[in-house]
Design an enzyme around this catalytic site. Structure first.
Site, PDB file in Angstrom:
ATOM      1  N   ASP A  43     138.701 123.210 138.032  1.00 35.30           N
ATOM      2  CA  ASP A  43     139.699 122.145 138.265  1.00 35.30           C
ATOM      3  C   ASP A  43     140.127 121.912 139.744  1.00 35.30           C
ATOM      4  O   ASP A  43     141.418 122.184 139.812  1.00 35.30           O
ATOM      5  CB  ASP A  43     140.859 122.539 137.359  1.00 35.30           C
ATOM      6  CG  ASP A  43     140.375 122.983 136.028  1.00 35.30           C
ATOM      7  OD1 ASP A  43     139.504 122.323 135.483  1.00 35.30           O
ATOM      8  OD2 ASP A  43     141.190 123.689 135.341  1.00 35.30           O
ATOM      9  N   GLU A  70     141.553 114.619 128.787  1.00 39.89           N
ATOM     10  CA  GLU A  70     142.587 115.354 129.587  1.00 39.89           C
ATOM     11  C   GLU A  70     142.054 115.373 131.235  1.00 39.89           C
ATOM     12  O   GLU A  70     141.112 114.383 131.433  1.00 39.89           O
ATOM     13  CB  GLU A  70     142.318 117.184 129.283  1.00 39.89           C
ATOM     14  CG  GLU A  70     141.030 117.585 129.627  1.00 39.89           C
ATOM     15  CD  GLU A  70     140.987 118.979 129.069  1.00 39.89           C
ATOM     16  OE1 GLU A  70     141.915 119.574 128.268  1.00 39.89           O
ATOM     17  OE2 GLU A  70     139.683 119.708 129.547  1.00 39.89           O
TER      18      GLU A  70
END
Length: 752
Positions: free
Chosen positions: A39, A206
């Site tokens: 991420d 997401e």
């Protein structure tokens, strides 16, 4: 509560001087530094270096560390060669209000002189830490997301990313499984305020991140699942809008709120070792070329062993990747559609042709009166001007090209500070300045000592001239574009475009100009990048293979077809179609009760296509095509109806591209695993393709999927791979829950 971090011996050599810039790089750029970096988010800091931040993970497991670093930080002088630079929190300094939750998905911004690092709590909440420099010391600012705002967004409250608009308003995007929301923030970007608006929804959607470009707001997101090793179907997709509140649509005009999968795939697995390519950030190099910052999973080494005495299991290794981000026909795509890179690639431009930092003083600069060099914690060395008259500080070296990208970090105590480019002398140059008295970005062109007209763009109310801001100017031909931002992360607060007289569009020096008390840093210019304007060619099916095809023109299923657990009830051939009611049966891991209609596939590479009419109205109904080895090894392209996890009973129509097979790299090995990727928009009538390729060098089966709603425009999905074993057959299925009917118009197989 203030949190201070002591740097380890790994940080003993802070990069401060000139560094030889690599001409190539290979993914992952974090190799040899950390084992994983999920991420990722990245910023070009005021000290001239790049900093990346990642999710809490066991980054040093291969070095014998049986634990995690909490929001680890990497640092680089060139975007290619990285070093470990610490962590935001330690177990000792982690705020008590976290209640022991792991911290995920950081997002870094520079807001009015301060670094803002937001992050997600695994328990579902958003936190903020701020610092005067990119490695800290960090100050805990607590919970960013009030309970009242959470209540207006039915999603997992993680995966946040900030965005600042041209009016200076701050926004927060967040959400996971399966809704993305946006809400305004307060003026200092420390807390989310007001009611959240849903802007996107989809199965496992997401990782939102917004960039503004050419009048559009682009929402990057990921779907299908991040973290199941070589079975991770993560891809980055995009939608765009003309407002930060949407509506966002994909490249076929499908609203991201529609109950279907979406297209506009930015990057996905392409058949090399990378899969699970997702959760993206954004950077722009010194030439103006954009780069996607994201993580991927190597199919060669996808899984960690159990971590922390078994506290964490089935954890995937997700190292840091970067790749060129192209904008083609108004849409972002990695490497013109070629996908994640493997092997040597042209490196980002990370050094100026002319100009630089002031960490070594004014060497290489021509300074008029009033300029001196000072130092501070964040910027390190910077140029400071004191005085009332206009004074220039320009590079002794000229930019090599007239098409340049020039930039400067500027701040103004009183008066104005500007970036000058195409500078020949005081009477002949281009300038873009932050003018405090006028509250504006002002550009001017001087030729022969005479102004050819100022252009004035107001800066947002409350613009903090005393904080560092980046001014970037791109000169391509006679078109000049100037942007003002805090951090060059695709969210400029002011932008101006104008045409220059041809006499002004020339190569020259780059520099800073001040009228009054002002500072400048990271002043330089590099040759402007050449944009890629065409996608890589899309492979088209070759010659039709009639002996491996069926138009269903008869009244019965022909001899080449064979049943696995059949014949299925209700199957009929008439009117040029095969009709098949969905079964209350499954083909998934240990449950193999569904029928498969199967026939041989040709030797060599091929593409199988069908036209499917299917209108599922209940969750889990699905129909489509298979490349089938056995019940536990296959590739599936289906139109599926799947309930959303947080959709109040809503069912999404999904283009589902799945694989099933062994997953031997886990501890213990998983005998049969199954996972999806999600393709383009689904429709009652749609076309499905599966393309088979045998990778001889790696003895690997590669299968790519594609979908279409008209038979003409195709959305090419990612590639699933499995080690090659037995031959595959071509199959059809209609299963999982009764009540719908699938009609297959044909099966056509083409030589590739």
């Amino acid at each position: 509560m203030k949190v201070f971090l002591g740097l380890t011996a790994l940080l003993s050599g802070l990069i401060t001087g000139p560094v030889a810039t690599p001409t190539t790089y290979s993914n992952p750029v974090s190799a040899g530094v950390v084992d994983t970096f999920p991420d990722p988010t990245m910023i070009h800091a005021k000290d001239g270096l790049w900093y990346a931040y990642g999710t809490q993970n066991p980054v040093f497991n291969s070095k014998g560390e049986d634990g995690e670093r909490i929001l680890p930080i990497l640092r680089s002088a060139d975007l290619v060669t990285w070093e470990y630079a610490g962590q935001v929190f330690t177990p000792q300094t982690k705020p008590a209000w976290h209640n022991g939750a792991r911290l995920w998905a950081p997002d870094i911004r520079y807001v009015d002189g301060t670094y803002h690092l937001s992050y997600s709590l695994a328990s579902g909440d958003l936190g903020l830490a701020t610092a005067p420099a990119p490695t800290g010391p960090w100050t805990d600012k607590g919970d960013m997301l009030p309970a009242a705002t959470q209540a207006t967004c039915p999603t997992g409250h993680i995966d946040q990313a900030q965005f600042t608009d041209v009016d200076g308003a701050h926004y927060m995007y967040w959400g996971s499984y399966d809704v993305v929301c946006v809400a305004r923030m307060n003026a200092d970007a420390t807390r989310v305020e007001g009611v959240a608006k849903q802007v996107a929804r989809g199965r496992r959607m997401e990782g939102a991140y917004v960039v503004r470009r050419d009048g559009f707001y682009y929402l990057f997101y990921s779907d299908a699942g991040c973290c199941t090793g070589a079975y991770s179907g993560y891809q980055v997709k995009a939608g765009r809008a003309t407002s930060p509140f949407g509506p966002f649509t994909d490249d076929e005009g499908v609203d991201l709120m529609e109950l279907t999968t979406k297209g506009a795939i930015v990057v996905g697995a392409n058949g090399n070792r990378w899969t699970g390519t997702g959760h993206s950030g954004f950077q722009t190099d010194l030439s103006g070329q954009d780069w996607l910052v994201y993580h991927g999973i190597s199919t060669d080494d996808p899984d960690f062993p159990p971590i922390g005495e078994g506290r964490l299991t089935n954890l995937s290794k997700r190292p840091l990747l970067i790749d060129r981000l192209d904008w083609i026909d108004g849409w972002p795509v990695v490497r013109a559609g070629a996908g994640p890179s493997e092997g040597a690639q042209a490196a980002p431009v990370a050094s100026f042709d002319a100009g630089g930092t002031f960490n070594t003083g004014l060497t290489g600069w021509r300074a008029e009166s009033g300029w001196s060099v000072r130092t501070e914690q964040d910027a390190k060395g910077y140029a400071s001007h004191a005085g009332t008259g206009r004074s220039y500080l320009v590079s002794a070296r000229k930019a090599a090209s007239a098409d340049v990208r020039a930039q400067a970090d500027l701040r103004v105590a009183a008066g104005a500070a500007g970036l000058t480019l195409a500078y020949v002398n005081r009477a002949n140059h281009v300038v873009a300045r932050l003018d405090e008295d006028r509250g504006a970005l002002v550009t001017d062109v001087l030729i022969g000592g005479r102004s050819r007209g100022e252009s004035v763009t107001p800066l947002p109310a409350g613009f903090d001239f005393a904080a560092w801001h980046s001014v970037v100017a791109e000169l391509r031909g006679t078109e000049l574009t100037v942007q003002v931002s805090g951090d060059q992360l695709g969210d400029a607060v002011a932008e101006q475009t104008r045409r220059l007289p041809r006499a002004a569009a020339r190569h020259g020096s780059v520099g800073a100009v001040a009228s009054g008390a002002a500072d400048a840093d990271n002043v330089g210019a590099a040759a402007l990048y050449t944009p890629v304007t065409e996608r890589v060619p899309e492979p088209a099916p070759g010659v039709l293979l009639p002996e491996f095809s069926d138009e269903f023109d008869g009244t019965a299923i022909g001899a080449p077809w064979q049943w696995v657990r059949g014949p299925a009830a209700g199957v009929a051939v008439s009117g040029g179609a095969l009709s098949w009611p969905t079964q209350n049966a499954e083909l998934h891991e240990a449950t193999n009760t569904a029928s498969v209609l199967l026939r041989d596939a040709p030797d060599g590479d091929y593409t199988v296509e069908t036209k499917l009419r299917f209108a599922p109205d209940r969750g889990n109904q699905q129909a489509g095509i298979l490349l089938y080895e056995n019940d536990d090894r296959y590739f599936k392209m289906a139109h599926s109806a799947i309930p959303l996890q947080r959709g109040d009973g809503a069912v999404q129509q999904v283009s589902e591209f799945a694989k099933e097979g062994e997953r031997p790299t886990t501890t213990p090995p998983i005998a049969v695993a199954n996972a999806p990727m999600f393709g383009g928009p689904a429709a009652e009538t749609m076309w499905l393709r599966l393309s088979y390729h045998h990778d001889v060098a790696h003895d690997e089966t590669e299968v790519r999927a594609a979908t279409s709603r008209d038979g003409e425009r195709w959305v090419r999905n990612g590639v699933w791979t499995l080690p090659a074993k037995d031959e595959l057959g071509i199959g059809l299925f209609s299963m999982n829950r009764s009540g719908a009917v699938a009609e297959f118009d044909y099966i056509r197989t083409y030589r590739d």
